[in-house]
Enzyme design. Sequence first.
Site, PDB file in Angstrom:
ATOM      1  N   HIS A  44     -23.183  29.640 -16.996  1.00  6.69           N
ATOM      2  CA  HIS A  44     -23.545  30.723 -17.911  1.00  6.69           C
ATOM      3  C   HIS A  44     -22.668  31.954 -17.709  1.00  6.69           C
ATOM      4  O   HIS A  44     -21.991  32.105 -16.693  1.00  6.69           O
ATOM      5  CB  HIS A  44     -25.009  31.125 -17.702  1.00  6.69           C
ATOM      6  CG  HIS A  44     -25.987  30.221 -18.393  1.00  6.69           C
ATOM      7  ND1 HIS A  44     -26.392  29.028 -17.860  1.00  6.69           N
ATOM      8  CD2 HIS A  44     -26.629  30.350 -19.576  1.00  6.69           C
ATOM      9  CE1 HIS A  44     -27.260  28.448 -18.690  1.00  6.69           C
ATOM     10  NE2 HIS A  44     -27.421  29.221 -19.735  1.00  6.69           N
ATOM     11  N   LYS A  59     -26.329  36.933 -16.948  1.00  6.04           N
ATOM     12  CA  LYS A  59     -27.627  36.250 -16.916  1.00  6.04           C
ATOM     13  C   LYS A  59     -28.383  36.623 -15.639  1.00  6.04           C
ATOM     14  O   LYS A  59     -27.836  36.576 -14.547  1.00  6.04           O
ATOM     15  CB  LYS A  59     -27.436  34.733 -17.007  1.00  6.04           C
ATOM     16  CG  LYS A  59     -28.754  33.966 -17.095  1.00  6.04           C
ATOM     17  CD  LYS A  59     -28.529  32.514 -17.520  1.00  6.04           C
ATOM     18  CE  LYS A  59     -29.815  31.703 -17.514  1.00  6.04           C
ATOM     19  NZ  LYS A  59     -30.867  32.266 -18.364  1.00  6.04           N
TER      20      LYS A  59
HETATM   21  N1  LIG Z   1     -34.491  29.652 -25.208  1.00  4.60           N
HETATM   22  C1  LIG Z   1     -33.235  29.919 -25.575  1.00  4.60           C
HETATM   23  O1  LIG Z   1     -32.616  29.178 -26.339  1.00  4.60           O
HETATM   24  C2  LIG Z   1     -32.569  31.145 -25.039  1.00  4.60           C
HETATM   25  C3  LIG Z   1     -33.220  31.910 -24.119  1.00  4.60           C
HETATM   26  N2  LIG Z   1     -32.637  33.020 -23.620  1.00  4.60           N
HETATM   27  C4  LIG Z   1     -33.464  33.799 -22.698  1.00  4.60           C
HETATM   28  O2  LIG Z   1     -33.904  34.967 -23.383  1.00  4.60           O
HETATM   29  C5  LIG Z   1     -34.076  36.024 -22.448  1.00  4.60           C
HETATM   30  C6  LIG Z   1     -33.238  37.224 -22.913  1.00  4.60           C
HETATM   31  O3  LIG Z   1     -31.868  36.905 -22.769  1.00  4.60           O
HETATM   32  P1  LIG Z   1     -30.723  37.949 -23.164  1.00  4.60           P
HETATM   33  O4  LIG Z   1     -30.894  38.387 -24.578  1.00  4.60           O
HETATM   34  O5  LIG Z   1     -29.442  37.346 -22.747  1.00  4.60           O
HETATM   35  O6  LIG Z   1     -31.105  39.171 -22.188  1.00  4.60           O
HETATM   36  P2  LIG Z   1     -30.876  40.729 -22.446  1.00  4.60           P
HETATM   37  O7  LIG Z   1     -31.054  41.391 -21.127  1.00  4.60           O
HETATM   38  O8  LIG Z   1     -29.621  40.944 -23.208  1.00  4.60           O
HETATM   39  O9  LIG Z   1     -32.089  41.113 -23.431  1.00  4.60           O
HETATM   40  C7  LIG Z   1     -33.414  41.282 -23.042  1.00  4.60           C
HETATM   41  C8  LIG Z   1     -33.928  42.480 -23.820  1.00  4.60           C
HETATM   42  O10 LIG Z   1     -35.339  42.599 -23.671  1.00  4.60           O
HETATM   43  C9  LIG Z   1     -35.633  43.976 -23.489  1.00  4.60           C
HETATM   44  N3  LIG Z   1     -36.947  44.099 -22.870  1.00  4.60           N
HETATM   45  C10 LIG Z   1     -37.293  44.044 -21.567  1.00  4.60           C
HETATM   46  N4  LIG Z   1     -38.621  44.199 -21.430  1.00  4.60           N
HETATM   47  C11 LIG Z   1     -39.115  44.365 -22.679  1.00  4.60           C
HETATM   48  C12 LIG Z   1     -40.426  44.591 -23.199  1.00  4.60           C
HETATM   49  N5  LIG Z   1     -41.479  44.680 -22.388  1.00  4.60           N
HETATM   50  N6  LIG Z   1     -40.576  44.706 -24.545  1.00  4.60           N
HETATM   51  C13 LIG Z   1     -39.524  44.642 -25.374  1.00  4.60           C
HETATM   52  N7  LIG Z   1     -38.247  44.452 -24.941  1.00  4.60           N
HETATM   53  C14 LIG Z   1     -38.064  44.312 -23.610  1.00  4.60           C
HETATM   54  C15 LIG Z   1     -34.492  44.473 -22.625  1.00  4.60           C
HETATM   55  O11 LIG Z   1     -34.420  45.875 -22.634  1.00  4.60           O
HETATM   56  P3  LIG Z   1     -33.644  46.603 -21.394  1.00  4.60           P
HETATM   57  O12 LIG Z   1     -32.204  46.247 -21.578  1.00  4.60           O
HETATM   58  O13 LIG Z   1     -33.962  48.052 -21.619  1.00  4.60           O
HETATM   59  O14 LIG Z   1     -34.212  46.057 -20.133  1.00  4.60           O
HETATM   60  C16 LIG Z   1     -33.317  43.812 -23.337  1.00  4.60           C
HETATM   61  O15 LIG Z   1     -32.881  44.545 -24.462  1.00  4.60           O
HETATM   62  C17 LIG Z   1     -33.665  35.463 -21.076  1.00  4.60           C
HETATM   63  O16 LIG Z   1     -34.798  34.992 -20.404  1.00  4.60           O
HETATM   64  C18 LIG Z   1     -32.755  34.291 -21.466  1.00  4.60           C
HETATM   65  O17 LIG Z   1     -32.687  33.315 -20.480  1.00  4.60           O
HETATM   66  C19 LIG Z   1     -31.400  33.429 -23.995  1.00  4.60           C
HETATM   67  C20 LIG Z   1     -30.678  32.687 -24.889  1.00  4.60           C
HETATM   68  C21 LIG Z   1     -31.207  31.473 -25.476  1.00  4.60           C
HETATM   69  O1  LIG Z   2     -29.688  33.558 -20.619  1.00  2.00           O
HETATM   70  C1  LIG Z   2     -29.089  32.811 -21.446  1.00  2.00           C
HETATM   71  O2  LIG Z   2     -28.008  33.114 -21.955  1.00  2.00           O
HETATM   72  C2  LIG Z   2     -29.727  31.539 -21.793  1.00  2.00           C
HETATM   73  N1  LIG Z   2     -30.913  31.285 -21.325  1.00  2.00           N
HETATM   74  C3  LIG Z   2     -31.675  30.110 -21.548  1.00  2.00           C
HETATM   75  C4  LIG Z   2     -31.892  29.359 -20.249  1.00  2.00           C
HETATM   76  O3  LIG Z   2     -32.049  29.997 -19.194  1.00  2.00           O
HETATM   77  O4  LIG Z   2     -31.954  28.128 -20.275  1.00  2.00           O
HETATM   78  C5  LIG Z   2     -31.107  29.242 -22.645  1.00  2.00           C
HETATM   79  C6  LIG Z   2     -29.598  29.205 -22.689  1.00  2.00           C
HETATM   80  O5  LIG Z   2     -29.151  28.502 -21.573  1.00  2.00           O
HETATM   81  C7  LIG Z   2     -29.035  30.619 -22.721  1.00  2.00           C
END
Ligand SMILES: NC(=O)C1=CN([C@@H]2O[C@H](COP(=O)(O)OP(=O)(O)OC[C@H]3O[C@@H](n4cnc5c(N)ncnc54)[C@H](OP(=O)(O)O)[C@@H]3O)[C@@H](O)[C@H]2O)C=CC1
Ligand SMILES: O=C(O)C1=N[C@H](C(=O)O)C[C@H](O)C1
Length: 255
Positions: free
Chosen positions: A135, A139
């Site tokens: 990744h 992350k």
């Molecule tokens: N299932 C899937 O296919 C995928 C899952 N993911 C998962 O999604 C999650 C987010 O990933 P990613 O976008 O890369 O992470 P980021 O850190 O870019 O985004 C997370 C966001 O959530 C905000 N946040 C934190 N706490 C809260 C809250 N209580 N209410 C509202 N917003 C909040 C953060 O704000 P702040 O920056 O101020 O902390 C930040 O903007 C991870 O767990 C990742 O693994 C990601 C990609 C694909």
């Molecule tokens: O944090 C990410 O970027 C992603 N998170 C998810 C995971 O932890 O599996 C899905 C994907 O791999 C992207």
Amino acid sequence: MSKLRVAVLGARGRIGSEAVKAVEGAGDLELVAALGRGDKLETLVDAGAQVVVELTTPASVMGNLDFCVRHGIHAVVGTTGWSDDRLAQLGTSLDASPGTGVLIAPNFSIGAVLTMKFAQAAARWFESAEVVELHHPNKADAPSGTATRTAQLIAAARAEAGLGAQPDATVTALDGARGADVDGVPVHAVRLRGLLAHQEVLLGSEGETLTIRHDSLHHSSFMPGILLGVRRIGSVPGLTMGLEHFLDLDRPASH
Ligand SMILES: NC(=O)C1=CN([C@@H]2O[C@H](COP(=O)(O)OP(=O)(O)OC[C@H]3O[C@@H](n4cnc5c(N)ncnc54)[C@H](OP(=O)(O)O)[C@@H]3O)[C@@H](O)[C@H]2O)C=CC1
Ligand SMILES: O=C(O)C1=N[C@H](C(=O)O)C[C@H](O)C1
């Protein structure tokens, strides 16, 4: 027909900001709230959100889901960090709100869902199985939710087939050299600038190996799965674990 009213939590994050655009671009959906950290969850109720897309952090997801379920708002969850304890806690909330649906999708991309399915099917035929996830270096969690789920599925398939512990003669090792142990399946996490989200499942027996590899090259790979989840979750009360349940993967291809 009226549009489905959708909100995004984590709306300023890497995937959340893409989800906002995807919902805005879908003709049958209306984005009624896009919330980040510090924004009030009551906004979801005031805006009349029917489905929330939860893309925040493992530290925030439980509180957010508790609020949604208590208010009968369905949720499509991509956030990682799921343990048995957390799933049980969510199950208890859902029992008290029987009409509400929550989809937890370790990965929304079709290729990643298929990787998990193929790995699960192949696992019983091989003595050895290891998972390598790769990744972007921003992350926060390791190993990825997808790799953890993949390893759990492999381990369950091995147990069902009566396979024992994997062959491994390692006697001495630096900490972490053999990866994390997920139910007996080693999982290795790489963090590398330039990458987004990638996974290899390595399977081996005497004289042959099989490698299943998936690459998400852009966050757009997750959007069709998110939109599918949003459209379906309202008609599936309770907890659904994995997007595969909405994909009809076992239907034979038509000729
Ligand atoms: N299932 C899937 O296919 C995928 C899952 N993911 C998962 O999604 C999650 C987010 O990933 P990613 O976008 O890369 O992470 P980021 O850190 O870019 O985004 C997370 C966001 O959530 C905000 N946040 C934190 N706490 C809260 C809250 N209580 N209410 C509202 N917003 C909040 C953060 O704000 P702040 O920056 O101020 O902390 C930040 O903007 C991870 O767990 C990742 O693994 C990601 C990609 C694909
Ligand atoms: O944090 C990410 O970027 C992603 N998170 C998810 C995971 O932890 O599996 C899905 C994907 O791999 C992207």
